[in-house]
Design a protein around this motif. Structure first.
Motif, PDB file in Angstrom:
ATOM      1  N   ASP A 115       0.811  -1.221   0.000  1.00 47.72           N
ATOM      2  CA  ASP A 115       0.000   0.000   0.000  1.00 47.72           C
ATOM      3  C   ASP A 115       0.840   1.265   0.000  1.00 47.72           C
ATOM      4  O   ASP A 115       0.513   2.242  -0.679  1.00 47.72           O
ATOM      5  N   VAL A 116       1.922   1.261   0.779  1.00 47.86           N
ATOM      6  CA  VAL A 116       2.759   2.447   0.954  1.00 47.86           C
ATOM      7  C   VAL A 116       4.223   2.045   0.796  1.00 47.86           C
ATOM      8  O   VAL A 116       4.669   1.054   1.381  1.00 47.86           O
ATOM      9  N   LEU A 117       4.954   2.820   0.000  1.00 44.30           N
ATOM     10  CA  LEU A 117       6.389   2.587  -0.194  1.00 44.30           C
ATOM     11  C   LEU A 117       7.155   3.806   0.280  1.00 44.30           C
ATOM     12  O   LEU A 117       6.905   4.924  -0.172  1.00 44.30           O
ATOM     13  N   LEU A 118       8.089   3.596   1.214  1.00 44.91           N
ATOM     14  CA  LEU A 118       8.992   4.654   1.658  1.00 44.91           C
ATOM     15  C   LEU A 118      10.360   4.338   1.074  1.00 44.91           C
ATOM     16  O   LEU A 118      11.069   3.457   1.562  1.00 44.91           O
ATOM     17  N   GLY A 119      10.731   5.056   0.018  1.00 46.33           N
ATOM     18  CA  GLY A 119      11.984   4.793  -0.681  1.00 46.33           C
ATOM     19  C   GLY A 119      13.079   5.731  -0.205  1.00 46.33           C
ATOM     20  O   GLY A 119      13.056   6.928  -0.515  1.00 46.33           O
ATOM     21  N   LEU A 120      14.044   5.194   0.534  1.00 49.46           N
ATOM     22  CA  LEU A 120      15.128   6.014   1.059  1.00 49.46           C
ATOM     23  C   LEU A 120      16.208   6.285   0.011  1.00 49.46           C
ATOM     24  O   LEU A 120      17.085   7.118   0.225  1.00 49.46           O
ATOM     25  N   GLU A 121      16.137   5.584  -1.102  1.00 48.77           N
ATOM     26  CA  GLU A 121      17.019   5.805  -2.261  1.00 48.77           C
ATOM     27  C   GLU A 121      16.204   5.447  -3.491  1.00 48.77           C
ATOM     28  O   GLU A 121      15.424   4.488  -3.488  1.00 48.77           O
ATOM     29  N   ALA A 122      16.370   6.227  -4.568  1.00 49.04           N
ATOM     30  CA  ALA A 122      15.481   6.109  -5.725  1.00 49.04           C
ATOM     31  C   ALA A 122      15.526   4.727  -6.377  1.00 49.04           C
ATOM     32  O   ALA A 122      14.484   4.142  -6.683  1.00 49.04           O
ATOM     33  N   GLY A 123      16.725   4.198  -6.608  1.00 48.00           N
ATOM     34  CA  GLY A 123      16.832   2.892  -7.257  1.00 48.00           C
ATOM     35  C   GLY A 123      16.238   1.779  -6.414  1.00 48.00           C
ATOM     36  O   GLY A 123      15.559   0.877  -6.930  1.00 48.00           O
ATOM     37  N   CYS A 124      16.467   1.835  -5.102  1.00 50.08           N
ATOM     38  CA  CYS A 124      15.900   0.825  -4.205  1.00 50.08           C
ATOM     39  C   CYS A 124      14.379   0.906  -4.195  1.00 50.08           C
ATOM     40  O   CYS A 124      13.693  -0.120  -4.103  1.00 50.08           O
ATOM     41  N   ALA A 125      13.858   2.123  -4.289  1.00 49.77           N
ATOM     42  CA  ALA A 125      12.405   2.286  -4.342  1.00 49.77           C
ATOM     43  C   ALA A 125      11.835   1.619  -5.586  1.00 49.77           C
ATOM     44  O   ALA A 125      10.803   0.942  -5.531  1.00 49.77           O
ATOM     45  N   ALA A 126      12.516   1.790  -6.724  1.00 45.04           N
ATOM     46  CA  ALA A 126      12.038   1.197  -7.965  1.00 45.04           C
ATOM     47  C   ALA A 126      12.028  -0.325  -7.884  1.00 45.04           C
ATOM     48  O   ALA A 126      11.085  -0.986  -8.340  1.00 45.04           O
ATOM     49  N   ARG A 127      13.087  -0.907  -7.296  1.00 44.79           N
ATOM     50  CA  ARG A 127      13.144  -2.366  -7.169  1.00 44.79           C
ATOM     51  C   ARG A 127      11.982  -2.884  -6.322  1.00 44.79           C
ATOM     52  O   ARG A 127      11.301  -3.845  -6.681  1.00 44.79           O
ATOM     53  N   SER A 128      11.757  -2.255  -5.191  1.00 47.77           N
ATOM     54  CA  SER A 128      10.709  -2.718  -4.286  1.00 47.77           C
ATOM     55  C   SER A 128       9.324  -2.509  -4.882  1.00 47.77           C
ATOM     56  O   SER A 128       8.419  -3.316  -4.672  1.00 47.77           O
ATOM     57  N   ALA A 129       9.142  -1.422  -5.623  1.00 48.82           N
ATOM     58  CA  ALA A 129       7.846  -1.173  -6.247  1.00 48.82           C
ATOM     59  C   ALA A 129       7.510  -2.268  -7.240  1.00 48.82           C
ATOM     60  O   ALA A 129       6.379  -2.773  -7.276  1.00 48.82           O
ATOM     61  N   ALA A 130       8.502  -2.652  -8.052  1.00 51.80           N
ATOM     62  CA  ALA A 130       8.265  -3.693  -9.048  1.00 51.80           C
ATOM     63  C   ALA A 130       7.969  -5.037  -8.397  1.00 51.80           C
ATOM     64  O   ALA A 130       7.197  -5.844  -8.924  1.00 51.80           O
ATOM     65  N   GLU A 131       8.560  -5.293  -7.234  1.00 50.43           N
ATOM     66  CA  GLU A 131       8.422  -6.588  -6.587  1.00 50.43           C
ATOM     67  C   GLU A 131       7.158  -6.717  -5.741  1.00 50.43           C
ATOM     68  O   GLU A 131       6.589  -7.804  -5.635  1.00 50.43           O
ATOM     69  N   THR A 132       6.715  -5.626  -5.122  1.00 49.36           N
ATOM     70  CA  THR A 132       5.713  -5.746  -4.059  1.00 49.36           C
ATOM     71  C   THR A 132       4.506  -4.839  -4.206  1.00 49.36           C
ATOM     72  O   THR A 132       3.406  -5.214  -3.813  1.00 49.36           O
ATOM     73  N   MET A 133       4.669  -3.644  -4.749  1.00 46.67           N
ATOM     74  CA  MET A 133       3.605  -2.656  -4.689  1.00 46.67           C
ATOM     75  C   MET A 133       2.453  -2.966  -5.643  1.00 46.67           C
ATOM     76  O   MET A 133       2.639  -3.540  -6.709  1.00 46.67           O
ATOM     77  N   GLY A 134       1.243  -2.530  -5.213  1.00 44.03           N
ATOM     78  CA  GLY A 134       0.071  -2.627  -6.068  1.00 44.03           C
ATOM     79  C   GLY A 134      -0.160  -1.325  -6.802  1.00 44.03           C
ATOM     80  O   GLY A 134       0.378  -0.277  -6.427  1.00 44.03           O
ATOM     81  N   GLY A 135      -0.944  -1.366  -7.864  1.00 47.82           N
ATOM     82  CA  GLY A 135      -1.211  -0.178  -8.657  1.00 47.82           C
ATOM     83  C   GLY A 135      -1.903   0.916  -7.872  1.00 47.82           C
ATOM     84  O   GLY A 135      -1.867   2.090  -8.248  1.00 47.82           O
TER      85      GLY A 135
END
Length: 220
Positions: free
Chosen positions: A73-93
């Protein structure tokens, strides 16, 4: 997902205060009788650094610590590239992301996407993406000797400020104050409040907090 559980992903590198952020959120949730569960995840080394993330689930309806694919539901990305990886793996639209616009650049001659490209990609994947210049906020908060901690605390403030959590930013601030009471000039708490102020203007774009299932009251 809105089933009585709020699924939060915190993503960064090992030098980020991921565990501290999760502990503060979990302690605040406990104050409100909201059960929590979570787990830490690591990936293989990337250019000498190991991207990390933490799944934190708030609410009595959570079954298991791992957030299933597409249910973040919520992504807190402390670094941009890490945020992108986690979004692709876990986040919903339907997800909301707060992303630090700072980016780690590998010390090798490789092509690495820009922060702008990362943010545009996240905007195609998620419902709402909020960029946060956390480096600037960390510098405003004070001492460069603890700059990373201040940067990460400003990101936590930004998360608390958008109103997506099932408790107020003031509740989170009280937990931070209790943990850092020996820091007498309030730099850590100042960084948090700077993050809150930075994101409060975005509150109107963000859905109301998910109604998490609290712990059932004890029967006498």
């Amino acid at each position: 997902m809105n089933d009585g559980t709020l699924n939060i992903v915190v993503a960064g590198f090992p030098y980020n205060d991921i565990n501290v952020i999760v502990e503060i959120l979990a302690e605040t949730a406990t104050m409100h009788a909201i059960p929590t569960t979570g787990m830490s995840l690591n990936t293989r080394d990337t250019f000498g650094l190991r991207p990390s993330s933490y799944h934190l689930r708030l609410g009595a309806a959570a079954h298991g610590a791992y957030i299933p694919n597409g249910e973040g539901d919520v992504l807190l990305g402390l670094e941009a590239g890490c945020a992108a990886r986690s979004a692709a793996e876990t986040m919903g639209g339907h997800g909301v992301a707060l992303v630090n616009t700072w980016q780690y650049h590998p010390p090798h001659l490789v092509t690495y996407p820009s922060v702008g490209w990362v943010l545009e990609s996240l905007e195609r994947l998620l419902s709402i993406v909020i960029p946060v210049d956390a480096i600037r906020l960390g510098e405003l908060a004070g001492d460069r000797r603890i700059a990373q901690g201040l940067v990460d605390m400003s990101m936590l403030g930004a998360l608390a400020g958008i109103g997506v959590l099932p408790f107020a930013a003031g509740d989170v601030a009280r937990v931070i104050a209790s943990r850092y009471r020996m820091v007498d000039d309030g730099r850590v708490l100042n960084a948090f409040h700077l993050g809150v102020a930075e994101s409060e203007a975005m509150r109107r774009r963000v859905p109301a907090p998910i109604g998490v299932a609290r712990r059932a009251a004890a029967v006498a």
